[in-house]
Design a protein around this motif. Sequence first.
Motif, short mmCIF file in Angstrom:
data_model
loop_
_atom_site.label_atom_id
_atom_site.label_comp_id
_atom_site.label_asym_id
_atom_site.label_seq_id
_atom_site.Cartn_x
_atom_site.Cartn_y
_atom_site.Cartn_z
N ILE A 15 0.84 -1.20 0.00
CA ILE A 15 0.00 0.00 0.00
C ILE A 15 0.88 1.25 0.00
N LEU A 18 2.30 1.78 -3.41
CA LEU A 18 1.23 2.23 -4.30
C LEU A 18 0.98 3.72 -4.10
N PHE A 22 1.54 6.80 -6.82
CA PHE A 22 0.52 7.78 -7.19
C PHE A 22 1.00 9.19 -6.88
N ILE B 69 -3.46 -9.83 -0.60
CA ILE B 69 -3.97 -8.84 0.35
C ILE B 69 -5.26 -8.22 -0.17
N TYR B 71 -7.97 -8.23 1.15
CA TYR B 71 -8.77 -7.62 2.21
C TYR B 71 -8.52 -6.12 2.31
N LEU B 72 -7.45 -5.61 1.68
CA LEU B 72 -7.18 -4.18 1.69
C LEU B 72 -7.77 -3.48 0.46
N ILE B 75 -9.47 0.13 0.82
CA ILE B 75 -8.57 1.25 1.08
C ILE B 75 -7.70 1.51 -0.16
N ALA B 76 -7.31 0.44 -0.85
CA ALA B 76 -6.49 0.62 -2.05
C ALA B 76 -7.30 1.33 -3.13
N LEU B 79 -7.62 4.98 -2.44
CA LEU B 79 -6.36 5.62 -2.84
C LEU B 79 -6.36 5.89 -4.34
N VAL B 80 -6.73 4.88 -5.12
CA VAL B 80 -6.76 5.01 -6.58
C VAL B 80 -7.71 6.13 -6.99
#
Lengths: 191, 193
Positions: A15, A18, A22, B69, B71-72, B75-76, B79-80
Motif C-alpha cells: 500500500i 502504491l 501515485f 492482500i 482484504y485491503l 482502502i487501495a 487511494l486510486v
Amino acid sequence: MDGMLTAMATAILAIGLLAALFGLLLGYAAVRLRPASDPVVDHIDSLLPQTQCAQCGYPGCRPYAEAIASGEADINQCPPGGDNTIRALADLLDREPQPLNTAYGEAKEQATVVRIDEDRCIGCTLCIQACPVDAIIGAQRQMHTVIEDLCTGCDLCIDPCPVDCIHRVTVPTTTRNWRWPQPENTPDHAA
Amino acid sequence: MTELALILVATVLVNNFVLTQFLGLCPFMGVSRKVETCVGMALATGFVLTLSSVVSYLVNTWVLAPLGIEYLRTIAFILVIAAVVQFTEMVVRYTSPLLHRVLGIFLPLITTNCAVLGVALLNVQQQHSFAASALYGFGAAAGFGLVLILFAGLRERLAVADVPVPFQGAAIALITAGIMSLAFMGFTGLVRL
C-alpha cells in the motif's frame, strides 16, 4: 507468528509503494499541467475594482491586469480605484506609487451614477452598447433607463448619447451605503 | 462482443447507478440546477469513473491478488480514486479554467461519489475482465450523465413552474427523482446479465 509478520509487512509495503507511486505521478502531472494563467495577473486583477469600466484603455479589469503584468501599461490608469488601488499595486509590484494619470479620468471624491432624462431619450440604444456592465435597459425607439444598483459610475455612456440626456448624479450617503473611511496612510506606514 | 454490448445497455438503462442502485445521489441532487454545469460534471465524472475502474482493476489483478492482500481492497481503491480525481482536476484546470471555476467544489467531491467506489468494488465482485471493467465504468458514467442531464432539464423547467408552496425546492426535486426512478424501472427485464 513469523508468517503473520511477513503478511503485515507485505501489506504495509504494498500500500505504501502504491501511494508513493501515485504521489510521484501526481507530482509530475502538477508540473506538466500547470495552468497557463499567470498567478501575478490574478493578484493584480484581485486588486482592481472590477468595474470593467475600460477607462484605462483596456476592455476590462483583467486585460488591464495582463497589460500591467507584461509591463505594457503603467499602474496609474485606473480612475475608479484611485490612489488606494495605485498604492496597493505599487506595494504588490514593488514600484514607486505615482499620482493618477488624469488622461484616463479623474478619481471621484464621492460615488456617482448616471441617470437618463427619460423625457428626452429618443431610444437610440447607443448608451446600451457603451455600458460595460449592462446596467441600461431599453429597446429601439423605447425609453431607456439606468438600473442604479448596477451602475458603476464609469460615465462611458455620456459621450455616445446624441441628445445629451444622460447626466451624472452623486449617490447620497445613506445608512445603507456608508462605509468606514479607509485608514489614513501614516508616514512610517508608507515607508 | 454481445456480452460487452449487453454490459453497456445494462449499466446505462437497466441497472442505472443513480436511479435503480441509488449510488451517487449527492451530485445528482447537488449539481443538477443547470444543464450546462451538468454536462461538465457528467464529463468529469465519466473521465474519473472510466479511468478509476481501469486502474482499480489493474491494481486488484497485479498488486492485491498476487500478494494475497485482497482484504485491503477498499482502502487501495479509495487511494486510486483520490489520485484519479486529483489528476482529473489538474487536467480540467489545464484544459478549461472556465469549467474548473464552474464545477468548483464538485470536482474534488467526485472522490466521495459513492458510484465511483461502487463501480470499482462491483467490478471485482462480478469478476469482470479488463475490457468489461472499463466498459462497466464507462457505462455507469454514461448512465449517470444521462440521468443527471435529464434531471437538470426537468429542474430548469420546474424552476419556472407554479409549484404549490409546501412542495417547492428540494421536495419537488426529490419527487421528480422518484418519478424518474419509477420510469427507469420500466427497463427491468430488457437485458439480463
